[in-house]
Scaffold this active site. Structure first.
Site, PDB file in Angstrom:
ATOM      1  N   HIS A  17       0.847  -1.204   0.000  1.00 14.24           N
ATOM      2  CA  HIS A  17       0.000   0.000   0.000  1.00 14.24           C
ATOM      3  C   HIS A  17       0.882   1.253   0.000  1.00 14.24           C
ATOM      4  O   HIS A  17       0.621   2.207  -0.740  1.00 14.24           O
ATOM      5  CB  HIS A  17      -0.873   0.049   1.263  1.00 14.24           C
ATOM      6  N   LYS A  41     -17.338  -7.693   7.967  1.00 11.70           N
ATOM      7  CA  LYS A  41     -16.309  -8.622   7.476  1.00 11.70           C
ATOM      8  C   LYS A  41     -15.368  -9.076   8.595  1.00 11.70           C
ATOM      9  O   LYS A  41     -14.363  -9.721   8.324  1.00 11.70           O
ATOM     10  CB  LYS A  41     -15.480  -7.940   6.384  1.00 11.70           C
ATOM     11  N   ARG A  94      -1.667  -5.961  -8.797  1.00  7.93           N
ATOM     12  CA  ARG A  94      -0.512  -6.815  -8.505  1.00  7.93           C
ATOM     13  C   ARG A  94      -0.288  -7.851  -9.594  1.00  7.93           C
ATOM     14  O   ARG A  94       0.823  -8.085 -10.026  1.00  7.93           O
ATOM     15  CB  ARG A  94      -0.709  -7.533  -7.167  1.00  7.93           C
ATOM     16  N   SER A 132      -2.872  -7.927   2.442  1.00  7.56           N
ATOM     17  CA  SER A 132      -3.168  -7.877   3.879  1.00  7.56           C
ATOM     18  C   SER A 132      -3.554  -9.269   4.376  1.00  7.56           C
ATOM     19  O   SER A 132      -3.130  -9.701   5.446  1.00  7.56           O
ATOM     20  CB  SER A 132      -4.318  -6.901   4.139  1.00  7.56           C
TER      21      SER A 132
HETATM   22  P1  ADP Z   1      -9.654  -3.816  -1.038  1.00 10.50           P
HETATM   23  O1  ADP Z   1     -10.403  -4.677  -0.066  1.00 10.50           O
HETATM   24  O2  ADP Z   1     -10.402  -2.608  -1.481  1.00 10.50           O
HETATM   25  O3  ADP Z   1      -9.009  -4.554  -2.165  1.00 10.50           O
HETATM   26  P2  ADP Z   1      -6.966  -3.607   0.041  1.00 10.50           P
HETATM   27  O4  ADP Z   1      -6.520  -2.941   1.308  1.00 10.50           O
HETATM   28  O5  ADP Z   1      -6.739  -5.064  -0.075  1.00 10.50           O
HETATM   29  O6  ADP Z   1      -8.486  -3.211  -0.119  1.00 10.50           O
HETATM   30  O7  ADP Z   1      -6.262  -2.906  -1.201  1.00 10.50           O
HETATM   31  C1  ADP Z   1      -6.401  -1.535  -1.457  1.00 10.50           C
HETATM   32  C2  ADP Z   1      -5.710  -1.206  -2.769  1.00 10.50           C
HETATM   33  O8  ADP Z   1      -4.308  -1.418  -2.639  1.00 10.50           O
HETATM   34  C3  ADP Z   1      -6.154  -2.085  -3.941  1.00 10.50           C
HETATM   35  O9  ADP Z   1      -6.161  -1.312  -5.120  1.00 10.50           O
HETATM   36  C4  ADP Z   1      -5.077  -3.123  -4.031  1.00 10.50           C
HETATM   37  O10 ADP Z   1      -4.946  -3.623  -5.345  1.00 10.50           O
HETATM   38  C5  ADP Z   1      -3.875  -2.303  -3.641  1.00 10.50           C
HETATM   39  N1  ADP Z   1      -2.833  -3.154  -3.093  1.00 10.50           N
HETATM   40  C6  ADP Z   1      -2.923  -4.005  -2.056  1.00 10.50           C
HETATM   41  N2  ADP Z   1      -1.744  -4.624  -1.840  1.00 10.50           N
HETATM   42  C7  ADP Z   1      -0.889  -4.145  -2.773  1.00 10.50           C
HETATM   43  C8  ADP Z   1       0.470  -4.405  -3.107  1.00 10.50           C
HETATM   44  N3  ADP Z   1       1.203  -5.298  -2.457  1.00 10.50           N
HETATM   45  N4  ADP Z   1       1.018  -3.730  -4.140  1.00 10.50           N
HETATM   46  C9  ADP Z   1       0.275  -2.840  -4.820  1.00 10.50           C
HETATM   47  N5  ADP Z   1      -1.015  -2.556  -4.576  1.00 10.50           N
HETATM   48  C10 ADP Z   1      -1.591  -3.201  -3.571  1.00 10.50           C
END
Ligand code: ADP
Length: 163
Positions: A17, A41, A94, A132
């Site tokens: 992130h 959730k 990703r 995450s």
């Molecule tokens: P959501 O439940 O909305 O997917 P996340 O917290 O999992 O929420 O992800 C938020 C954003 O960050 C999404 O666009 C996701 O693709 C991006 N993201 C999550 N992990 C990574 C990573 N390792 N590298 C790049 N982008 C990421």
């Protein structure tokens, strides 16, 4: 004034992130890291806890001259972006597996709010497998996640586990 929203669950914040934040910040004047409030959730951290961690970690990240804000929201991302007067939604991709879901969301959000464009950034290679969910799974089974999540986040996860 170019304002963007970076929405997500951030449960918890990972270096993936932060990598997206760092690389998208120079494109905007203001960015709102928007933490989805999703108690149904059963997240590991409450939206307030997640916002708090992001606020604590952000000052150590080079966000160029972009003004950063962290807010929690519930409901539609497109509506939150419109109410925030943002013109862009930032998302990270990703792998191909992210693409299908992100495409659907981007098209739906465009239908809801045609004036707001979704901007995709490719994940840094070193974090392209970091999510995450995976971080929580590995951590709970006793594996090392250092270098993949901020130290502060790891400490909060440990505190939660020991409670
Ligand atoms: P959501 O439940 O909305 O997917 P996340 O917290 O999992 O929420 O992800 C938020 C954003 O960050 C999404 O666009 C996701 O693709 C991006 N993201 C999550 N992990 C990574 C990573 N390792 N590298 C790049 N982008 C990421």
């Amino acid at each position: 004034m170019r304002r963007a929203v970076f929405p997500g669950s951030f449960d918890p914040l990972t270096n993936g992130h932060l990598d997206i934040i760092k690389r998208s910040a120079p494109l905007f004047d203001e960015m709102i890291v928007a933490v989805l409030n999703n108690p149904d959730k059963s997240p590991m951290f409450t939206a307030e806890e997640r916002c708090g961690m992001i606020r604590e970690v952000l000052p150590s990240v080079d966000t160029s001259s972009c003004k950063m804000r962290v807010e929690s929201f519930s409901g539609l991302t497109a509506e939150f972006a419109r109410k925030s007067e943002a013109t862009a939604i930032v998302r990270g991709i990703r792998a191909v597996s992210d693409y299908e879901y992100e495409l659907r969301m981007a098209l739906m959000n465009r239908r809801l709010e045609p004036a707001i464009e979704t901007v995709f950034l490719m994940a840094g290679e070193e974090y392209s497998y970091v999510s995450s969910t995976l971080m929580k799974q590995v951590f709970e089974l006793g594996g090392r996640v250092n270098g993949l999540i901020p130290e502060l986040v790891e400490a909060k996860m440990r505190a939660k586990q020991n409670r």
